[in-house]
Motif scaffolding. Structure first.
Motif, PDB file in Angstrom:
ATOM      1  N   THR A  73       0.860  -1.171   0.000  1.00  0.00           N
ATOM      2  CA  THR A  73       0.000   0.000   0.000  1.00  0.00           C
ATOM      3  C   THR A  73       0.901   1.227   0.000  1.00  0.00           C
ATOM      4  OG1 THR A  73      -1.709  -1.210   1.209  1.00  0.00           O
ATOM      5  CG2 THR A  73      -1.821   1.203   1.293  1.00  0.00           C
ATOM      6  N   PRO A  74       0.650   2.193  -0.883  1.00  0.00           N
ATOM      7  CA  PRO A  74       1.540   3.353  -0.952  1.00  0.00           C
ATOM      8  C   PRO A  74       1.575   4.149   0.354  1.00  0.00           C
ATOM      9  CG  PRO A  74      -0.335   3.621  -2.445  1.00  0.00           C
ATOM     10  CD  PRO A  74      -0.466   2.286  -1.806  1.00  0.00           C
ATOM     11  N   GLU A  75       2.628   4.929   0.502  1.00  0.00           N
ATOM     12  CA  GLU A  75       2.774   5.853   1.620  1.00  0.00           C
ATOM     13  C   GLU A  75       3.072   7.224   1.039  1.00  0.00           C
ATOM     14  OE1 GLU A  75       5.950   4.061   3.856  1.00  0.00           O
ATOM     15  OE2 GLU A  75       4.690   2.398   4.506  1.00  0.00           O
ATOM     16  N   GLY A  76       2.564   8.257   1.682  1.00  0.00           N
ATOM     17  CA  GLY A  76       2.809   9.614   1.224  1.00  0.00           C
ATOM     18  C   GLY A  76       1.521  10.393   1.088  1.00  0.00           C
ATOM     19  N   ARG A  77       1.632  11.529   0.422  1.00  0.00           N
ATOM     20  CA  ARG A  77       0.487  12.436   0.238  1.00  0.00           C
ATOM     21  C   ARG A  77      -0.077  12.277  -1.172  1.00  0.00           C
ATOM     22  NH1 ARG A  77      -0.631  15.924   4.184  1.00  0.00           N
ATOM     23  NH2 ARG A  77       0.923  16.120   5.812  1.00  0.00           N
ATOM     24  N   TYR A  78      -1.370  12.069  -1.220  1.00  0.00           N
ATOM     25  CA  TYR A  78      -2.092  11.898  -2.471  1.00  0.00           C
ATOM     26  C   TYR A  78      -3.430  12.620  -2.344  1.00  0.00           C
ATOM     27  CZ  TYR A  78       1.440   8.318  -3.078  1.00  0.00           C
ATOM     28  OH  TYR A  78       2.643   7.676  -3.183  1.00  0.00           O
ATOM     29  N   GLN A  88       6.739  11.520  -8.494  1.00  0.00           N
ATOM     30  CA  GLN A  88       7.896  10.922  -7.812  1.00  0.00           C
ATOM     31  C   GLN A  88       7.844   9.395  -7.872  1.00  0.00           C
ATOM     32  OE1 GLN A  88       8.324  12.303  -3.773  1.00  0.00           O
ATOM     33  NE2 GLN A  88      10.052  10.959  -3.349  1.00  0.00           N
ATOM     34  N   ASP A  89       6.660   8.812  -7.684  1.00  0.00           N
ATOM     35  CA  ASP A  89       6.509   7.356  -7.768  1.00  0.00           C
ATOM     36  C   ASP A  89       6.838   6.855  -9.172  1.00  0.00           C
ATOM     37  OD1 ASP A  89       5.508   7.156  -5.077  1.00  0.00           O
ATOM     38  OD2 ASP A  89       3.520   7.724  -5.812  1.00  0.00           O
ATOM     39  N   ASP A 102       7.463  -0.696 -13.452  1.00  0.00           N
ATOM     40  CA  ASP A 102       6.165  -0.032 -13.597  1.00  0.00           C
ATOM     41  C   ASP A 102       5.640   0.226 -12.184  1.00  0.00           C
ATOM     42  OD1 ASP A 102       3.449   0.563 -13.901  1.00  0.00           O
ATOM     43  OD2 ASP A 102       3.083  -1.024 -15.347  1.00  0.00           O
ATOM     44  N   PRO A 103       5.233   1.484 -11.862  1.00  0.00           N
ATOM     45  CA  PRO A 103       4.783   1.760 -10.501  1.00  0.00           C
ATOM     46  C   PRO A 103       3.425   1.151 -10.160  1.00  0.00           C
ATOM     47  CG  PRO A 103       4.410   3.679 -11.855  1.00  0.00           C
ATOM     48  CD  PRO A 103       5.171   2.685 -12.702  1.00  0.00           C
ATOM     49  N   GLY A 104       2.693   0.706 -11.155  1.00  0.00           N
ATOM     50  CA  GLY A 104       1.350   0.199 -10.894  1.00  0.00           C
ATOM     51  C   GLY A 104       0.377   1.354 -10.761  1.00  0.00           C
ATOM     52  N   GLY A 105      -0.783   1.065 -10.265  1.00  0.00           N
ATOM     53  CA  GLY A 105      -1.825   2.078 -10.111  1.00  0.00           C
ATOM     54  C   GLY A 105      -3.111   1.445  -9.639  1.00  0.00           C
ATOM     55  N   ASN A 106      -4.201   2.157  -9.832  1.00  0.00           N
ATOM     56  CA  ASN A 106      -5.516   1.680  -9.403  1.00  0.00           C
ATOM     57  C   ASN A 106      -5.532   1.293  -7.935  1.00  0.00           C
ATOM     58  OD1 ASN A 106      -6.960   2.076 -11.794  1.00  0.00           O
ATOM     59  ND2 ASN A 106      -6.102   0.211 -12.655  1.00  0.00           N
ATOM     60  N   ILE A 107      -5.083   2.221  -7.097  1.00  0.00           N
ATOM     61  CA  ILE A 107      -5.119   2.026  -5.653  1.00  0.00           C
ATOM     62  C   ILE A 107      -6.369   2.733  -5.131  1.00  0.00           C
ATOM     63  CG2 ILE A 107      -3.933   2.443  -3.473  1.00  0.00           C
ATOM     64  CD1 ILE A 107      -2.496   0.412  -5.279  1.00  0.00           C
ATOM     65  N   PHE A 108      -7.159   2.015  -4.371  1.00  0.00           N
ATOM     66  CA  PHE A 108      -8.449   2.517  -3.890  1.00  0.00           C
ATOM     67  C   PHE A 108      -8.621   2.281  -2.395  1.00  0.00           C
ATOM     68  CE2 PHE A 108      -9.157   1.648  -8.351  1.00  0.00           C
ATOM     69  CZ  PHE A 108     -10.057   2.613  -8.771  1.00  0.00           C
ATOM     70  N   ILE A 109      -9.509   3.047  -1.801  1.00  0.00           N
ATOM     71  CA  ILE A 109     -10.137   2.678  -0.529  1.00  0.00           C
ATOM     72  C   ILE A 109     -11.433   2.009  -0.966  1.00  0.00           C
ATOM     73  CG2 ILE A 109     -11.171   3.460   1.630  1.00  0.00           C
ATOM     74  CD1 ILE A 109      -9.530   6.084   1.283  1.00  0.00           C
ATOM     75  N   HIS A 110     -11.659   0.779  -0.530  1.00  0.00           N
ATOM     76  CA  HIS A 110     -12.868   0.088  -0.974  1.00  0.00           C
ATOM     77  C   HIS A 110     -13.432  -0.821   0.101  1.00  0.00           C
ATOM     78  CE1 HIS A 110     -10.672  -3.680  -1.640  1.00  0.00           C
ATOM     79  NE2 HIS A 110      -9.838  -3.060  -2.453  1.00  0.00           N
ATOM     80  N   GLY A 111     -14.659  -1.254  -0.152  1.00  0.00           N
ATOM     81  CA  GLY A 111     -15.320  -2.198   0.728  1.00  0.00           C
ATOM     82  C   GLY A 111     -14.899  -3.618   0.384  1.00  0.00           C
ATOM     83  N   GLN A 112     -15.729  -4.535   0.749  1.00  0.00           N
ATOM     84  CA  GLN A 112     -15.455  -5.955   0.568  1.00  0.00           C
ATOM     85  C   GLN A 112     -15.878  -6.411  -0.830  1.00  0.00           C
ATOM     86  OE1 GLN A 112     -13.879  -7.706   3.302  1.00  0.00           O
ATOM     87  NE2 GLN A 112     -13.620  -5.519   3.628  1.00  0.00           N
TER      88      GLN A 112
END
Length: 171
Positions: free
Chosen positions: A76-81, A104-105, A115-125
């Motif tokens: 899971t990324p760390e930092g300001r987004y 920066q990533d 490749d840094p990847g992507g599609n990071i979300f806060i999500h439910g189940q």
């Protein structure tokens, strides 16, 4: 005499420990900042600098320690987004997209030949769990780098967090 009794009552009340300022059953109306603490496993909403609500026992990627660097590292990324989009038709019960990767990533991954990847979300189940109830959740860390909460929690977050809200994810 009444004045003295009232003053005494006020002074006694002031000496008492204050209760938790935000009861757990409060549904947040709005947030303008999100703080995720990976080590405490909390997601906290703020509005105007004041704490609104804290969610506990949140889930992360399969390898939660450290900052996300590459596609598939399960971190899971760390930092300001920022929260930059929302998906009501996700494979999970609602999802709020985090603006990872930032410049920066991308630069780090490119310099390392990855490749840094992507599609990071806060999500439910996962949607297949809907019949288990709004508070059901997969235990532990199971995402590919996202932040997982219960379906009831993501519904509250969805309603409280507008697009453009800053999010800080700390180790």
């Amino acid at each position: 005499m009444r004045y003295a009794a009232l003053t005494g009552a006020i002074l006694l009340a002031a000496c008492q420990p204050s209760p938790d300022p935000i009861p757990a059953n409060i549904v947040p109306a709005a947030a303008d900042f999100v703080l995720v603490d990976k080590s405490d496993r909390t997601l906290t909403l703020y509005y105007g600098g004041a704490l609104v609500k804290t969610y506990r026992n949140i889930g992360f990627g399969d390898a939660p320690a450290g900052h996300k660097r590459f596609e598939g590292d399960e971190r899971t990324p760390e930092g300001r987004y920022i929260i930059d989009a929302r998906n009501p038709d996700s494979a999970y019960h609602l999802s709020l997209r985090i603006s990872y990767p930032n410049a920066q990533d991308r630069a780090f991954a490119q310099a390392a030949g990855g490749d840094p990847g992507g599609n990071i979300f806060i999500h439910g189940q996962p949607n297949v769990m809907r019949d288990l109830g709004p508070d059901a959740r997969i235990a532990g860390d199971w995402t590919n780098g996202c932040i997982a909460v219960s379906n009831a929690e993501i519904t509250e977050l969805w309603n409280a967090i507008p697009d453009g809200t800053q999010i800080h994810i700390q180790p």
